[in-house]
Design an enzyme around this catalytic site. Structure first.
Site, PDB file in Angstrom:
ATOM      1  N   GLN A   1       0.840  -1.195   0.000  1.00 41.03           N
ATOM      2  CA  GLN A   1       0.000   0.000   0.000  1.00 41.03           C
ATOM      3  C   GLN A   1       0.877   1.248   0.000  1.00 41.03           C
ATOM      4  O   GLN A   1       1.894   1.301   0.678  1.00 41.03           O
ATOM      5  CB  GLN A   1      -0.863  -0.018   1.260  1.00 41.03           C
ATOM      6  CG  GLN A   1      -2.122   0.812   1.156  1.00 41.03           C
ATOM      7  CD  GLN A   1      -3.151   0.430   2.210  1.00 41.03           C
ATOM      8  OE1 GLN A   1      -3.115  -0.676   2.732  1.00 41.03           O
ATOM      9  NE2 GLN A   1      -4.046   1.315   2.535  1.00 41.03           N
TER      10      GLN A   1
ATOM     11  N   SER B   1       4.329  -6.384   3.005  1.00 34.07           N
ATOM     12  CA  SER B   1       2.976  -6.316   3.571  1.00 34.07           C
ATOM     13  C   SER B   1       1.957  -6.863   2.568  1.00 34.07           C
ATOM     14  O   SER B   1       1.982  -8.039   2.228  1.00 34.07           O
ATOM     15  CB  SER B   1       2.662  -4.872   3.995  1.00 34.07           C
ATOM     16  OG  SER B   1       1.437  -4.798   4.703  1.00 34.07           O
ATOM     17  N   LEU B   2       1.075  -6.020   2.043  1.00 28.17           N
ATOM     18  CA  LEU B   2       0.111  -6.431   1.016  1.00 28.17           C
ATOM     19  C   LEU B   2       0.808  -7.168  -0.130  1.00 28.17           C
ATOM     20  O   LEU B   2       0.270  -8.117  -0.715  1.00 28.17           O
ATOM     21  CB  LEU B   2      -0.593  -5.181   0.482  1.00 28.17           C
ATOM     22  CG  LEU B   2      -1.250  -5.278  -0.893  1.00 28.17           C
ATOM     23  CD1 LEU B   2      -2.510  -6.104  -0.802  1.00 28.17           C
ATOM     24  CD2 LEU B   2      -1.554  -3.903  -1.447  1.00 28.17           C
TER      25      LEU B   2
ATOM     26  N   ARG C   1      -9.126  -8.613   3.102  1.00 29.19           N
ATOM     27  CA  ARG C   1      -8.118  -8.018   3.989  1.00 29.19           C
ATOM     28  C   ARG C   1      -8.353  -6.506   4.102  1.00 29.19           C
ATOM     29  O   ARG C   1      -8.345  -5.944   5.199  1.00 29.19           O
ATOM     30  CB  ARG C   1      -6.729  -8.303   3.413  1.00 29.19           C
ATOM     31  CG  ARG C   1      -5.547  -7.747   4.214  1.00 29.19           C
ATOM     32  CD  ARG C   1      -4.258  -8.085   3.455  1.00 29.19           C
ATOM     33  NE  ARG C   1      -3.045  -7.846   4.235  1.00 29.19           N
ATOM     34  CZ  ARG C   1      -2.318  -6.745   4.163  1.00 29.19           C
ATOM     35  NH1 ARG C   1      -2.680  -5.753   3.377  1.00 29.19           N
ATOM     36  NH2 ARG C   1      -1.196  -6.619   4.882  1.00 29.19           N
TER      37      ARG C   1
ATOM     38  N   HIS D   1       0.000  -3.728  11.174  1.00 29.61           N
ATOM     39  CA  HIS D   1       1.078  -4.554  11.735  1.00 29.61           C
ATOM     40  C   HIS D   1       1.319  -4.265  13.216  1.00 29.61           C
ATOM     41  O   HIS D   1       2.454  -4.132  13.664  1.00 29.61           O
ATOM     42  CB  HIS D   1       2.358  -4.403  10.900  1.00 29.61           C
ATOM     43  CG  HIS D   1       2.146  -4.805   9.472  1.00 29.61           C
ATOM     44  ND1 HIS D   1       1.984  -6.120   9.095  1.00 29.61           N
ATOM     45  CD2 HIS D   1       1.993  -4.057   8.345  1.00 29.61           C
ATOM     46  CE1 HIS D   1       1.758  -6.166   7.789  1.00 29.61           C
ATOM     47  NE2 HIS D   1       1.754  -4.940   7.315  1.00 29.61           N
TER      48      HIS D   1
ATOM     49  N   GLN E   1       0.486 -12.268   9.776  1.00 29.75           N
ATOM     50  CA  GLN E   1       1.088 -11.064   9.186  1.00 29.75           C
ATOM     51  C   GLN E   1       0.462  -9.738   9.627  1.00 29.75           C
ATOM     52  O   GLN E   1       1.156  -8.745   9.808  1.00 29.75           O
ATOM     53  CB  GLN E   1       1.047 -11.190   7.655  1.00 29.75           C
ATOM     54  CG  GLN E   1       1.928 -10.219   6.926  1.00 29.75           C
ATOM     55  CD  GLN E   1       1.260  -9.653   5.684  1.00 29.75           C
ATOM     56  OE1 GLN E   1       0.132  -9.155   5.736  1.00 29.75           O
ATOM     57  NE2 GLN E   1       1.940  -9.709   4.559  1.00 29.75           N
TER      58      GLN E   1
END
Length: 287
Positions: free
Chosen positions: A10, A88-89, A113, A196, A245
């Site tokens: 992102q 991440s993503l 998500r 996170h 995650q």
């Protein structure tokens, strides 16, 4: 010599993203139209001509970055990764690239998500901040001194750049303390919530059911996963790490170092922007 393929998260989005792919590749057009159908709205309209504000909506941003990355990868059959990783993503894009996830399954999980994270953000107003110019250990120590608010290390991006995540009050207090400890900058980011961090627990619970209901295949090459920066090829382990995650930090610095230690001599960033290229150059300047 090994070739690593890496996928952004992102923040890499921009207006016009993916338009050239759509116009130049029949396969890309087909995948984008399939995505419009799966998502139930024409995400291509927002990607190709939406405003920055429209692109910033979480329900758009995450599927948009995923789509740009995955479609670009699938339209280049000469891309043959020896290892993959995503920030991440971007880990979801990496899992389509190494064939752990089918395209449609990956997109559905990313959409779920995004929605789950949006709901978690609304439940707990929270934020993130970028800390520049301090050792990771110093940032961790300062965060540990704040006990009545949530503040944790969230993104280990590269040496001297760590993003922290937590409650609004916790982040404000941490920024003051980090500047006093010698940080060059401690800058609150324009993000919707504390990604996170433990504040994403409601989203993690929601996503866990979706991940457990999705088919995970044996990949064609290892994925270096965010939660511990280690390579995985076992679908059961990959699934568990993907569930963890959302509340665990993104260990990007460690992932890149481990990929280099395991023989990566070339990195290709697939998707919008070039943020990861910049980070890799700082983590492994010789590449």
């Amino acid at each position: 010599m090994k070739h690593a393929f890496i996928f952004p998260g992102q923040g890499a989005q921009f207006s016009g993203m993916g338009k050239n792919l759509y116009e130049e590749h029949a396969q890309a057009k087909e995948l984008f139209e399939q995505a419009n159908e799966i998502l139930g709205f024409r995400i291509t309209d927002v990607m190709f001509s939406g405003t920055d504000e429209e692109l910033k909506q979480t329900k758009v941003t995450q599927p948009a970055v995923f789509l740009h990355s995955v479609v670009q990868f699938l339209c280049n059959p000469e891309y043959r990764p020896d290892m993959v990783a995503g920030h991440s993503l971007g880990e979801f894009s990496a899992l389509v690239a190494n064939k752990t996830l089918a395209f449609a399954d990956g997109l559905r999980l990313v959409a779920q998500r995004a929605a789950a994270m949006q709901r978690a953000c609304e439940m707990n107003p929270s934020t993130m901040a970028a800390v520049l110019g301090l050792e990771d250990a110093v940032v961790e120590q300062v965060c540990a001194t704040i006990t009545d608010e949530v503040v944790v290390a969230a993104n280990y991006n590269c040496p001297g750049q760590l993003v922290i995540s937590g409650s609004n009050a916790g982040i404000a207090l941490a920024c003051e303390k980090l500047k006093a400890a010698g940080a060059k900058r401690a800058l609150v980011l324009q993000v919707g919530g504390a990604f996170h961090s433990p504040l994403m627990a409601p989203a993690q619970e929601e996503l866990q059911a979706a991940i457990e209901a999705t088919q995970f295949n044996t990949p064609v090459c290892p994925v270096y996963q965010n939660v511990d920066a280690l390579p995985y090829t076992d679908p059961a382990h990959i699934r568990q790490n993907l569930i963890k995650q959302l509340t665990a930090p993104v260990r990007w610095t460690q992932s890149v170092k481990n990929m280099v230690a395991d023989g990566a001599t070339q990195f290709t960033e697939v998707g919008p922007g070039n943020v990861l290229q910049g980070l890799v150059k700082k983590i492994a300047p010789g590449l």
